[in-house]
Design a protein around this motif. Sequence first.
Motif, PDB file in Angstrom:
ATOM      1  N   SER A  45       0.907   5.383  -5.339  1.00 41.82           N
ATOM      2  CA  SER A  45      -0.401   6.034  -5.354  1.00 41.82           C
ATOM      3  C   SER A  45      -0.388   7.246  -6.282  1.00 41.82           C
ATOM      4  O   SER A  45      -1.366   7.511  -6.999  1.00 41.82           O
ATOM      5  CB  SER A  45      -0.788   6.465  -3.934  1.00 41.82           C
ATOM      6  OG  SER A  45      -2.013   7.163  -3.936  1.00 41.82           O
ATOM      7  N   ALA A  46       0.715   7.986  -6.294  1.00 45.08           N
ATOM      8  CA  ALA A  46       0.828   9.155  -7.166  1.00 45.08           C
ATOM      9  C   ALA A  46       0.772   8.745  -8.637  1.00 45.08           C
ATOM     10  O   ALA A  46       0.096   9.381  -9.450  1.00 45.08           O
ATOM     11  CB  ALA A  46       2.128   9.902  -6.873  1.00 45.08           C
ATOM     12  N   GLY A  80      -7.439   0.877  -2.735  1.00 42.45           N
ATOM     13  CA  GLY A  80      -6.520  -0.135  -2.204  1.00 42.45           C
ATOM     14  C   GLY A  80      -5.291   0.491  -1.575  1.00 42.45           C
ATOM     15  O   GLY A  80      -4.845   0.080  -0.497  1.00 42.45           O
ATOM     16  N   PHE A  81      -4.723   1.505  -2.233  1.00 39.11           N
ATOM     17  CA  PHE A  81      -3.564   2.198  -1.670  1.00 39.11           C
ATOM     18  C   PHE A  81      -3.919   2.860  -0.340  1.00 39.11           C
ATOM     19  O   PHE A  81      -3.150   2.817   0.624  1.00 39.11           O
ATOM     20  CB  PHE A  81      -3.044   3.248  -2.656  1.00 39.11           C
ATOM     21  CG  PHE A  81      -2.086   2.706  -3.677  1.00 39.11           C
ATOM     22  CD1 PHE A  81      -0.757   2.507  -3.350  1.00 39.11           C
ATOM     23  CD2 PHE A  81      -2.505   2.403  -4.960  1.00 39.11           C
ATOM     24  CE1 PHE A  81       0.145   2.006  -4.282  1.00 39.11           C
ATOM     25  CE2 PHE A  81      -1.624   1.904  -5.904  1.00 39.11           C
ATOM     26  CZ  PHE A  81      -0.291   1.707  -5.569  1.00 39.11           C
ATOM     27  N   PHE A  83      -6.278   2.000   1.738  1.00 36.87           N
ATOM     28  CA  PHE A  83      -6.539   0.983   2.759  1.00 36.87           C
ATOM     29  C   PHE A  83      -5.248   0.589   3.461  1.00 36.87           C
ATOM     30  O   PHE A  83      -5.193   0.507   4.694  1.00 36.87           O
ATOM     31  CB  PHE A  83      -7.195  -0.240   2.113  1.00 36.87           C
ATOM     32  CG  PHE A  83      -7.441  -1.368   3.071  1.00 36.87           C
ATOM     33  CD1 PHE A  83      -8.553  -1.358   3.913  1.00 36.87           C
ATOM     34  CD2 PHE A  83      -6.565  -2.441   3.146  1.00 36.87           C
ATOM     35  CE1 PHE A  83      -8.782  -2.392   4.801  1.00 36.87           C
ATOM     36  CE2 PHE A  83      -6.788  -3.481   4.033  1.00 36.87           C
ATOM     37  CZ  PHE A  83      -7.907  -3.461   4.864  1.00 36.87           C
ATOM     38  N   VAL A  84      -4.200   0.348   2.691  1.00 37.42           N
ATOM     39  CA  VAL A  84      -2.913  -0.029   3.282  1.00 37.42           C
ATOM     40  C   VAL A  84      -2.307   1.148   4.038  1.00 37.42           C
ATOM     41  O   VAL A  84      -1.781   0.995   5.150  1.00 37.42           O
ATOM     42  CB  VAL A  84      -1.951  -0.526   2.186  1.00 37.42           C
ATOM     43  CG1 VAL A  84      -0.569  -0.804   2.777  1.00 37.42           C
ATOM     44  CG2 VAL A  84      -2.501  -1.783   1.531  1.00 37.42           C
ATOM     45  N   ALA A  85      -2.390   2.357   3.458  1.00 37.28           N
ATOM     46  CA  ALA A  85      -1.805   3.529   4.106  1.00 37.28           C
ATOM     47  C   ALA A  85      -2.486   3.844   5.434  1.00 37.28           C
ATOM     48  O   ALA A  85      -1.866   4.430   6.329  1.00 37.28           O
ATOM     49  CB  ALA A  85      -1.900   4.740   3.174  1.00 37.28           C
ATOM     50  N   ALA A  86      -3.748   3.456   5.585  1.00 38.44           N
ATOM     51  CA  ALA A  86      -4.469   3.741   6.834  1.00 38.44           C
ATOM     52  C   ALA A  86      -3.820   3.046   8.022  1.00 38.44           C
ATOM     53  O   ALA A  86      -3.863   3.554   9.147  1.00 38.44           O
ATOM     54  CB  ALA A  86      -5.928   3.309   6.706  1.00 38.44           C
ATOM     55  N   PHE A  87      -3.188   1.904   7.808  1.00 36.09           N
ATOM     56  CA  PHE A  87      -2.570   1.163   8.915  1.00 36.09           C
ATOM     57  C   PHE A  87      -1.288   1.829   9.398  1.00 36.09           C
ATOM     58  O   PHE A  87      -0.783   1.498  10.472  1.00 36.09           O
ATOM     59  CB  PHE A  87      -2.284  -0.279   8.486  1.00 36.09           C
ATOM     60  CG  PHE A  87      -3.512  -1.137   8.416  1.00 36.09           C
ATOM     61  CD1 PHE A  87      -3.950  -1.848   9.519  1.00 36.09           C
ATOM     62  CD2 PHE A  87      -4.240  -1.221   7.244  1.00 36.09           C
ATOM     63  CE1 PHE A  87      -5.095  -2.635   9.457  1.00 36.09           C
ATOM     64  CE2 PHE A  87      -5.385  -1.998   7.165  1.00 36.09           C
ATOM     65  CZ  PHE A  87      -5.818  -2.698   8.278  1.00 36.09           C
ATOM     66  N   ALA A  88      -0.750   2.767   8.605  1.00 40.58           N
ATOM     67  CA  ALA A  88       0.442   3.483   9.039  1.00 40.58           C
ATOM     68  C   ALA A  88       0.111   4.597  10.024  1.00 40.58           C
ATOM     69  O   ALA A  88       1.020   5.183  10.611  1.00 40.58           O
ATOM     70  CB  ALA A  88       1.180   4.075   7.825  1.00 40.58           C
ATOM     71  N   ARG A  89      -1.152   4.886  10.209  1.00 38.64           N
ATOM     72  CA  ARG A  89      -1.560   5.947  11.136  1.00 38.64           C
ATOM     73  C   ARG A  89      -1.618   5.383  12.546  1.00 38.64           C
ATOM     74  O   ARG A  89      -2.215   4.331  12.789  1.00 38.64           O
ATOM     75  CB  ARG A  89      -2.906   6.517  10.713  1.00 38.64           C
ATOM     76  CG  ARG A  89      -2.868   7.074   9.296  1.00 38.64           C
ATOM     77  CD  ARG A  89      -4.197   7.591   8.838  1.00 38.64           C
ATOM     78  NE  ARG A  89      -4.110   8.107   7.472  1.00 38.64           N
ATOM     79  CZ  ARG A  89      -5.127   8.612   6.795  1.00 38.64           C
ATOM     80  NH1 ARG A  89      -6.321   8.668   7.368  1.00 38.64           N
ATOM     81  NH2 ARG A  89      -4.965   9.053   5.565  1.00 38.64           N
ATOM     82  N   LEU A 101     -12.441   6.086   4.397  1.00 36.66           N
ATOM     83  CA  LEU A 101     -12.178   6.781   3.142  1.00 36.66           C
ATOM     84  C   LEU A 101     -11.827   5.794   2.031  1.00 36.66           C
ATOM     85  O   LEU A 101     -12.243   5.968   0.877  1.00 36.66           O
ATOM     86  CB  LEU A 101     -11.046   7.780   3.334  1.00 36.66           C
ATOM     87  CG  LEU A 101     -10.820   8.791   2.210  1.00 36.66           C
ATOM     88  CD1 LEU A 101     -12.097   9.586   1.949  1.00 36.66           C
ATOM     89  CD2 LEU A 101      -9.679   9.726   2.565  1.00 36.66           C
ATOM     90  N   SER A 102     -11.076   4.754   2.368  1.00 34.08           N
ATOM     91  CA  SER A 102     -10.737   3.747   1.360  1.00 34.08           C
ATOM     92  C   SER A 102     -11.992   3.023   0.882  1.00 34.08           C
ATOM     93  O   SER A 102     -12.130   2.711  -0.310  1.00 34.08           O
ATOM     94  CB  SER A 102      -9.728   2.745   1.931  1.00 34.08           C
ATOM     95  OG  SER A 102     -10.310   1.948   2.954  1.00 34.08           O
ATOM     96  N   VAL A 103     -12.930   2.770   1.807  1.00 32.03           N
ATOM     97  CA  VAL A 103     -14.202   2.142   1.423  1.00 32.03           C
ATOM     98  C   VAL A 103     -14.980   3.056   0.488  1.00 32.03           C
ATOM     99  O   VAL A 103     -15.591   2.594  -0.492  1.00 32.03           O
ATOM    100  CB  VAL A 103     -15.034   1.803   2.675  1.00 32.03           C
ATOM    101  CG1 VAL A 103     -16.441   1.344   2.286  1.00 32.03           C
ATOM    102  CG2 VAL A 103     -14.342   0.726   3.498  1.00 32.03           C
TER     103      VAL A 103
END
Length: 220
Positions: A45-46, A80-81, A83-89, A101-103
């Motif tokens: 993402s960076a 996209g990054f 969206f995937v990172a949200a599932f780690a929460r 936020l991804s949307v």
Amino acid sequence: MTVPLGSVPQSGPEHIPDEAAATSAVDPADVLAGLGSSWTWILGSAVTTLVPGILILVWPDETLHVLAVLIGLYLLVTGGFRFVAAFARQEHGERLAGLLLSVLFVLAGVLCLRNPMQTIAALSLIVGVVWLVSGMLTAYTALAAKDLPHRGFVFGAAALGIVAGIVVLALPAESALALTRLLGVWLVLLGVAELVLAFAWRAALHRSRTADRRGTTATV
């Protein structure tokens, strides 16, 4: 910023009963959570943020059309990054905020690519709103997550996003060249902040694995 908000996942082996292991199916949400909590995902993402910023600064004389396309692609990929990172929460509320936020990033990216010949004011408004909302949500979740490693780094990156959004919205550029330099500088700063977060998260994961191995050795 693509930051896995939550405690560092434990890396120790877990005992799973044979029957449960045989009958359980792979949960896509668990796969996404594992990917989103990886430090390499934050690093990706960076890079996604840093590269467009460098390109914009290297070629500042390009047209507004090229700028809108670069910003649009940056917003889409970053969405996209996120969206995937949200599932780690771990908390449902934090995950929902990450998904929303991804949307927002994806919709903003589509707006930039759908009409790349839009005015400078419109492009500034889109990017400014996205950065401001993203920074505010990241700051909130960083404060809410009590066991978040390197909370200071996360909050600092969130503050940088908030400032970037306010600057872009409060000081609209009067020319394509001024807007190009402004967005390029902020993309580079945000990308560097995410690089710091990626390596900080890597260090946290390494300490977690080391502590887990020591605990396993002590119980043997």
